[in-house]
Design a protein around this motif. Structure first.
Motif, short mmCIF file in Angstrom:
data_model
loop_
_atom_site.label_atom_id
_atom_site.label_comp_id
_atom_site.label_asym_id
_atom_site.label_seq_id
_atom_site.Cartn_x
_atom_site.Cartn_y
_atom_site.Cartn_z
N UNK A 195 46.21 58.86 89.37
CA UNK A 195 46.26 59.70 88.17
C UNK A 195 46.74 58.93 86.94
N UNK A 196 47.63 57.96 87.14
CA UNK A 196 48.14 57.20 86.00
C UNK A 196 47.08 56.29 85.40
N UNK A 197 46.05 55.96 86.17
CA UNK A 197 44.99 55.07 85.69
C UNK A 197 43.83 55.82 85.06
N UNK A 198 43.92 57.13 85.03
CA UNK A 198 42.81 57.96 84.53
C UNK A 198 43.27 58.73 83.30
N UNK A 199 42.44 58.70 82.27
CA UNK A 199 42.72 59.43 81.05
C UNK A 199 41.62 60.46 80.83
N UNK A 200 42.03 61.67 80.52
CA UNK A 200 41.10 62.78 80.32
C UNK A 200 41.18 63.27 78.88
N UNK A 201 40.02 63.36 78.23
CA UNK A 201 39.94 63.83 76.84
C UNK A 201 38.89 64.93 76.77
N UNK A 202 39.24 66.05 76.14
CA UNK A 202 38.27 67.13 75.98
C UNK A 202 38.04 67.39 74.50
N UNK A 203 36.78 67.25 74.07
CA UNK A 203 36.39 67.53 72.69
C UNK A 203 35.13 68.40 72.73
N UNK A 204 35.26 69.65 72.31
CA UNK A 204 34.10 70.54 72.29
C UNK A 204 33.59 70.80 73.70
N UNK A 205 32.26 70.74 73.89
CA UNK A 205 31.68 71.08 75.18
C UNK A 205 31.68 69.93 76.18
N UNK A 206 32.36 68.84 75.87
CA UNK A 206 32.33 67.68 76.74
C UNK A 206 33.74 67.28 77.17
N UNK A 207 33.78 66.64 78.34
CA UNK A 207 35.03 66.06 78.83
C UNK A 207 34.78 64.57 79.05
N UNK A 208 35.67 63.74 78.54
CA UNK A 208 35.56 62.29 78.71
C UNK A 208 36.60 61.83 79.71
N UNK A 209 36.14 61.07 80.71
CA UNK A 209 37.03 60.50 81.72
C UNK A 209 37.05 59.00 81.52
N UNK A 210 38.24 58.44 81.35
CA UNK A 210 38.40 57.00 81.17
C UNK A 210 39.09 56.43 82.39
N UNK A 211 38.41 55.48 83.07
CA UNK A 211 38.98 54.82 84.25
C UNK A 211 38.21 53.55 84.51
N UNK A 212 38.91 52.48 84.89
CA UNK A 212 38.24 51.24 85.25
C UNK A 212 37.46 50.61 84.13
N UNK A 213 37.97 50.65 82.91
CA UNK A 213 37.30 50.08 81.74
C UNK A 213 35.93 50.72 81.51
N UNK A 260 34.04 54.65 80.42
CA UNK A 260 34.20 56.03 79.99
C UNK A 260 32.99 56.84 80.40
N UNK A 261 33.25 57.99 80.95
CA UNK A 261 32.17 58.88 81.36
C UNK A 261 32.30 60.19 80.60
N UNK A 262 31.21 60.59 79.93
CA UNK A 262 31.18 61.83 79.18
C UNK A 262 30.45 62.89 80.00
N UNK A 263 31.17 63.94 80.35
CA UNK A 263 30.61 65.01 81.16
C UNK A 263 30.26 66.18 80.25
N UNK A 264 28.96 66.47 80.15
CA UNK A 264 28.50 67.59 79.33
C UNK A 264 28.58 68.84 80.19
N UNK A 265 29.46 69.75 79.82
CA UNK A 265 29.73 70.92 80.64
C UNK A 265 28.59 71.93 80.57
N UNK A 266 28.30 72.60 81.69
CA UNK A 266 27.28 73.66 81.66
C UNK A 266 27.75 74.83 80.80
N UNK A 267 26.81 75.69 80.46
CA UNK A 267 27.13 76.78 79.53
C UNK A 267 28.24 77.69 80.05
N UNK A 268 28.37 77.78 81.39
CA UNK A 268 29.42 78.64 81.95
C UNK A 268 30.82 78.11 81.65
N UNK A 269 30.92 76.78 81.44
CA UNK A 269 32.23 76.18 81.17
C UNK A 269 32.39 75.70 79.74
#
Length: 355
Positions: free
Chosen positions: A306-324, A326-335
């Motif tokens: 958990x200490x190596x992972x950073x989570x950022x939420x901006x609008x309809x997306x969540x960004x996960x930072x780990x291992x140099x 970044x992954x941007x997860x586009x949330x479905x309309x339900x979320x």
């Protein structure tokens, strides 16, 4: 559609030898195989016994190979773009710039390699494509490119649509898209962006589908090789790439290091390697699962805490930072629009809950 495989691990553990052995085994099963190398020097040509170029050549029955040269690919794509520019623009301005003049900028190798893989996959000629790239992190960034470019497109689409700069670049976007992404002709920059987004989405879906694209870790019992393989395993999850299993050279015993992946020992000097059923990508943990009913996103992030992972939420997306990465997860309309209420690690999974 082809099954695209790649092999990840520390230099010197035998990734290329393993990849070639797997290619030979598929070919001997009457599968049409394309081996795509993207390496400098003559090593691949020496291993396969012929001088490889950027054009497919027959190595053996059902076995074809290339070794991509970025200068050659860039020249070809540039000439294609110039032809389209002449066709669609009244005053072409690229006509005095020649592909033979262009140098390779950082990142171009990955983009050109991805375009080549996409074209060969679209041809439908090959059952299996094996990619042996410039380096493991470069391979992961290449396979993550559709998702990252999709994010940039979403973020900048509103800025460009209807703006002065958008209208200024609109005449030049179309031929570039047609030459590289093979989208249809249109004068509407918004429609162009939509078609480009569709191409990128299909690319991302392919990378995220273990029946289409998968990776295998190759390692020995060397502690440094094991550490590098574990790092690459976690990093692959960040681009949505399924790691199907571990190929252990020599007498490595790795069950505790790579659980729950299947591990298959291979002897040194093997020149043909049939992948056992237990190493099927369909049996490996999925990099991501989204459950709108439970309001939860579940990411498989082995080797990270958990200490190596950073989570950022901006609008309809969540960004996960780990291992140099970044992954941007586009949330479905339900979320979409719901705020993350918590995140925790459980059995190598990052569980993100939404209110």
């Amino acid at each position: 559609m082809s099954l695209i495989l790649t092999f990840l691990g520390k230099g010197g553990v035998g990734k290329t030898a393993t990849a070639i052995a797997v290619a030979r085994a598929f070919a001997n099963q009457s599968k049409q195989v394309l081996y795509v190398g993207q390496q400098s020097g003559e090593e691949l040509s020496m291993r396969l016994g012929l001088t490889l170029t950027s054009d497919p050549q027959n190595v053996a029955p059902n076995f074809t190979a290339v070794n991509l040269q970025s200068t050659v690919l860039l020249e070809r794509y540039w000439d294609k773009m110039k032809g389209l520019e002449t066709q669609y623009l009244r005053t072409p301005f690229f006509k005095e710039v020649y592909g033979q003049e262009l140098g390779i900028l950082p990142g171009m190798d990955a983009a050109l390699g991805l375009s080549f893989l996409r074209e060969r996959d679209a041809e439908g000629k090959y059952d299996v494509i094996i990619y042996d790239g410039l380096g493991d992190l470069e391979t992961l960034r290449m396979l993550g490119m559709p998702e990252i470019l999709g994010w940039y497109l979403r973020r900048f689409k509103q800025v460009l649509t209807g703006s002065a700069i958008g209208q200024a670049i609109s005449p030049f976007v179309e031929p570039i898209l047609r030459s590289i992404l093979q989208v249809s002709s249109t004068d509407d920059i918004s429609q162009q962006a939509g078609e480009m987004s569709s191409v990128l989405t299909r690319g991302q879906q392919a990378v995220n589908d273990p029946s289409r694209v998968a990776a295998y870790l190759v390692t020995s019992d060397d502690p440094y090789a094991i550490a590098k393989a574990k790092y690459l395993w976690g990093s692959a999850q960040q681009v949505g790439l399924t790691v199907a299993g571990v190929l252990a050279r020599g007498h490595a015993h790795l069950d505790d290091d790579f659980a729950p992946l299947s591990i298959y020992g291979i002897p040194e000097g093997v020149n043909e390697l049939t992948m056992p059923d237990r190493l099927s990508p369909l049996f490996a943990p999925k990099p991501i699962e989204i459950d709108p009913i439970a309001k939860q996103v579940k990411l498989f992030l082995p080797t990270f805490n958990k200490k190596q992972v950073k989570l950022i939420q901006l609008g309809p997306e969540v960004t996960i930072e780990a291992g140099d990465q970044r992954r941007n997860i586009f949330l479905p309309k339900e979320l979409a629009g719901k705020q993350a209420t918590g995140a925790k690690f459980a059995d190598s999974y990052l569980l993100i809950s939404f209110g």
